[in-house]
Design a protein around this motif. Structure first.
Motif, PDB file in Angstrom:
ATOM      1  N   ASN A  93       0.823  -1.220   0.000  1.00  0.00           N
ATOM      2  CA  ASN A  93       0.000   0.000   0.000  1.00  0.00           C
ATOM      3  C   ASN A  93       0.849   1.259   0.000  1.00  0.00           C
ATOM      4  O   ASN A  93       0.454   2.280  -0.599  1.00  0.00           O
ATOM      5  N   HIS A  96       2.029   1.512  -3.631  1.00  0.00           N
ATOM      6  CA  HIS A  96       0.935   1.659  -4.590  1.00  0.00           C
ATOM      7  C   HIS A  96       0.157   2.960  -4.406  1.00  0.00           C
ATOM      8  O   HIS A  96      -0.268   3.584  -5.406  1.00  0.00           O
ATOM      9  N   TRP A  97      -0.037   3.412  -3.179  1.00  0.00           N
ATOM     10  CA  TRP A  97      -0.938   4.532  -2.949  1.00  0.00           C
ATOM     11  C   TRP A  97      -0.204   5.851  -2.642  1.00  0.00           C
ATOM     12  O   TRP A  97      -0.560   6.879  -3.206  1.00  0.00           O
ATOM     13  N   ASN A  98       0.789   5.819  -1.761  1.00  0.00           N
ATOM     14  CA  ASN A  98       1.402   7.088  -1.364  1.00  0.00           C
ATOM     15  C   ASN A  98       2.798   6.848  -0.783  1.00  0.00           C
ATOM     16  O   ASN A  98       2.957   6.733   0.437  1.00  0.00           O
ATOM     17  N   PHE A 118      -3.152   4.284   2.167  1.00  0.00           N
ATOM     18  CA  PHE A 118      -4.421   3.948   1.505  1.00  0.00           C
ATOM     19  C   PHE A 118      -5.502   4.968   1.862  1.00  0.00           C
ATOM     20  O   PHE A 118      -6.239   5.458   0.985  1.00  0.00           O
ATOM     21  N   LYS A 155      -5.651   8.453   0.165  1.00  0.00           N
ATOM     22  CA  LYS A 155      -6.191   8.532  -1.200  1.00  0.00           C
ATOM     23  C   LYS A 155      -7.614   7.981  -1.301  1.00  0.00           C
ATOM     24  O   LYS A 155      -8.228   8.054  -2.367  1.00  0.00           O
ATOM     25  N   ASN A 156      -8.150   7.429  -0.189  1.00  0.00           N
ATOM     26  CA  ASN A 156      -9.495   6.825  -0.209  1.00  0.00           C
ATOM     27  C   ASN A 156     -10.211   7.142   1.110  1.00  0.00           C
ATOM     28  O   ASN A 156     -10.465   6.259   1.934  1.00  0.00           O
ATOM     29  N   SER A 183      -8.282  -2.091   1.903  1.00  0.00           N
ATOM     30  CA  SER A 183      -6.922  -1.941   1.373  1.00  0.00           C
ATOM     31  C   SER A 183      -6.331  -3.262   0.884  1.00  0.00           C
ATOM     32  O   SER A 183      -5.237  -3.275   0.305  1.00  0.00           O
TER      33      SER A 183
END
Length: 780
Positions: A236, A239-241, A315, A318-319, A330
């Protein structure tokens, strides 16, 4: 060369045992701590913080989580508190027992100077002679109210651990099962609660298998779980930040509180849940070792948790819409169901940590006179600390089911859980401050630094948790009050009973006026008179003598005493002394146990007792001219060591069941009626025939004084005839002039506990056929 070659295998065995214990600790100690990511972010944003949905706030929460895990579990517990073990035992009562040994804080007046000579009594070379007496120490020892206050603080901390044992299974299992609703949208909350309750019943039903077996079963689950959440967190982050690593800077904590203010302070009650289960590291120390717990935490637990919290924060940044179910959302779709199964199993394991800690705490309270007698099952033949308590297990199960069904919401349970968790840590901090001063003999400055650094941080979290008392936080407070009331009532009643015995002792002048026959018929056999007194003759003896016309040829006043140490070496367990002149055949035996010791069965106890008395008789004759023995009629006790008793001139051999000489000896003093009753009982109770039958003999070639020889022969004859156990069946009542509160505590509360706990004869493994009970009323 041979010695050098032998060293590496020993080192290998040592490291193998270390890693084996570290492996077991995953399944017992770290289950709760490792499942916190399931509900931390949801609980933190459950209040007004839900209005702050931006990256800076998420990073501030992550920074708080990271530094909380670093400062409290890693720095405070792993590096400092684990070093305050009581000969391998941990928990709040272990700290209290350390303090009682190094200062006169105990309220039970049964301490003896001989206790301080135990090899496990002092640590690090400290003895009673070189412990510095500080003004603070003298102040606490002088004022009984301060010592009572210290005991109440310890009991409150112990009760909060028991509260953890109720709340941990509820929040862990309910959080994991609720993950079903992420994929099964039609599953309502009622169905989730039912499934969680079924899982909880199965968990508590598994406890009787023992900590060791459960640890081997659960450890792989936790290791797989930690590996999965560590890898998931790393995924995560990438992939996300990837910039989420910046949140490890404490600057984001300052920005967080500057932006959120009071709302951020209230959210600390949810952030606090990231360290739930930390106290289990210390409380479960008796099951493992401090080195194994450190290796497991530093090498695996800490990095995996940090990666998971960072990944979940990446995660969420961004969500934001998935924040209440951020953990399960996640998870990538291909691995959702496998990880859900592992999460459910890990949540079951999470409960094990605090359940095991609860068992340890209850046993320590019981051993130190602060808990009613319960059945304690030692589930490991090799490790004494691994125990199971049936009564506590089923009480925890009922309370846990009630909390799960009553709240149905992990946020409310989390509010209660946070208060219980931080309170235990706060109590530990205060006790550790006293340990640093009185046990470690460090400067008060070091103690104040410890108190200020960790106490202020925990007080900050505690102040936030108190704000949520009305929203579920009242549960641990109510549970703690109930358990604390039970503990203090039992301790108070036990102490008042001991003081009554102490004030109503039979005077030696009265015993001497009776003569060697004690004014009654002395029949063959040994009478073991159980008493809590460590000095003097209890009032029960005069009560027995005035109501029955006969007593045994050899009388031994037995006191089974708990010393505030984890264990007493077998060679230092028995203290033997004499009561009255030699012709009276009256002895005193104090059997000392630590709060981790396993009491021996009655057969071994009888044989060891006879061997110890015989050794005492011989030692007394050989050293009669020295100062080792007090010349008074109720004189100094002598430690009878196993190594010395094994060299005793008494011979002990197994008796053949078909041996006519043994049968004649054992039944020679009994009438035909008694012999027929004995045979009938043996037929109806096959377990009795399995008892080890031993016959003592005095070799003819032994050269000793005539009086000593006659006394040894009388002892042998009495043992071969039989042993009877005499106990007081006491009823404690408050005096008519007592206050209403005292009458309620003694006549209602203590009486209820005494009637509904295990009897002393059962707790001491006394055979029912050999038991004689004498009724007495104690007006205290």
């Amino acid at each position: 060369m041979d010695e050098e070659r032998a060293l590496p295998p020993r080192a290998n065995v040592k490291y193998t045992q270390l890693f084996l214990l570290a492996y077991q600790s995953f399944g017992v100690v770290y289950g709760d701590l490792s499942t916190s990511p399931l509900y931390v972010y949801k609980s933190a944003f459950a209040g007004r913080l839900h209005n702050y949905k931006d990256e800076e706030t998420i990073f501030g929460v992550l920074s708080l989580i990271f530094w909380t895990i670093t400062l409290i579990p890693l720095l405070k517990y792993v590096l400092i508190v684990l070093s305050a073990d009581d000969n391998g035992e941990g928990g709040t009562f272990a700290l209290y027992s350390l303090l009682c040994r190094h200062a006169k804080f105990s309220l039970l007046p049964n301490q003896q100077a001989a206790d301080e000579e135990l090899s496990t009594y002092h640590r690090n070379g400290l003895t009673a002679r070189n412990v510095v007496s500080s003004p603070l120490k003298r102040f606490l020892e002088k004022h009984k109210k301060m010592r009572t206050c210290l005991l109440l603080i310890v009991l409150f901390g112990a009760c909060m651990v028991i509260g953890d044992g109720v709340l941990t299974p509820a929040i862990s299992v309910l959080s994991s099962i609720s993950g079903l609703q992420v994929r099964a949208r039609n599953l309502n909350d009622g169905a989730v609660v039912i499934i969680a309750c079924v899982v909880l019943v199965g968990l508590f039903a598994l406890q009787h298998r023992g900590t060791q077996k459960v640890a081997f079963l659960f450890a792989p689950v936790v290791i797989i779980w930690l590996s999965c959440i560590g890898v998931l967190g790393l995924y995560n982050i990438i992939h996300w930040n990837p910039a989420v690593y910046q949140a490890l800077s404490p600057v984001y904590i300052y920005k967080f509180f500057k932006r959120t203010g009071k709302d951020g302070w209230i959210s600390l009650g949810g952030i606090l849940l990231c360290i739930t289960g930390t106290e289990a590291m210390f409380a479960d120390l008796g099951h493992f070792t401090d080195a194994s717990i450190r290796v497991a935490f530093v090498g695996f637990i800490y990095p995996c948790l940090v990666l998971q919290y960072m990944g979940q924060a990446a995660f969420i940044s961004k969500n934001f819409s998935y924040l209440p179910i951020s953990f399960y959302e996640s998870i990538p779709n291909p691995v959702f169901w496998p990880l859900f199964v592992v999460a459910t199993l890990a949540a079951i394991v999470a409960s094990q940590a605090v359940i095991s800690a609860t068992f340890s705490i209850v046993k320590q309270c019981h051993a130190l006179g602060c808990f009613p007698r319960v059945k304690i099952v030692h589930t490991s033949r090799w490790i004494y600390g691994q125990i199971y308590i049936p009564e506590i297990n089923w009480i925890l199960m009922v309370l846990c089911l009630a909390v799960t069904i009553g709240f149905r919401d992990t946020t409310l349970i989390g509010n209660a859980y946070g208060i219980a968790c931080i309170t235990v840590m706060f109590v530990t901090t205060w006790l550790m401050t006293l340990v640093i001063i009185f046990v470690w003999q460090k400067s008060v400055i070091y103690a104040l630094l410890f108190l200020i650094c960790f106490g202020s941080l925990e007080a900050f979290y505690l102040s936030s948790s108190v704000m949520k008392v009305a929203q579920g936080g009242w549960v641990p407070l109510v549970l703690s009050f109930v358990f604390m009331f039970v503990m203090y009532v039992w301790h108070y009643g036990t102490r008042r009973k001991y003081l009554f015995d102490l004030q109503n002792k039979v005077s030696m002048k009265w015993i001497l006026t009776l003569g060697p026959s004690l004014g009654i018929v002395r029949v063959p056999g040994i009478g073991l008179i159980y008493s809590e007194l460590v000095t003097g003759v209890p009032a029960i003896f005069s009560h027995f003598v005035t109501n029955l016309p006969a007593f045994h040829q050899v009388l031994v006043f037995v006191c089974v005493k708990s010393v505030p140490v984890p264990f007493v070496p077998p060679e230092e367990r028995y203290l033997i002394g004499r009561i009255g002149p030699r012709t009276y055949r009256m002895y005193r035996c104090i059997v000392r146990y630590g709060y981790k010791d396993v009491p021996k069965d009655e057969d071994n106890f009888e044989n060891q007792l006879v061997m110890s008395i015989a050794e005492f008789i011989q030692m007394e004759a050989e050293d009669s001219g020295s100062a080792s023995y007090d010349s008074s009629l109720d004189g100094r006790m002598a430690v009878i060591r196993t190594s010395e008793a094994s060299c005793s001139r008494l011979l002990m051999r197994e008796a053949n069941e078909n041996s006519n000489d043994y049968s004649t000896t054992i039944r020679s003093s009994k009438s035909e009626t008694l012999q027929s009753l004995q045979s009938l009982y043996e037929q109806e109770s096959p377990g009795l025939t399995r008892r080890r039958q031993v016959r003592f003999e005095l070799p003819q070639q032994v050269q000793c004084d005539t009086q000593v020889r006659d006394e040894l022969l009388a002892l042998i004859e009495a043992k071969n005839t039989g042993v009877a156990y005499v106990m007081g069946h006491s009823y404690i009542k408050a005096r008519k002039t007592s206050s209403f509160l005292k009458k309620f505590v003694i006549d209602v509360a203590y009486s209820f506990l005494r009637k509904n706990c295990r009897g002393p004869a059962v707790a001491l493994n006394i055979p029912h056929i050999s038991l004689i009970e004498v009724g007495m009323i104690y007006y205290v």
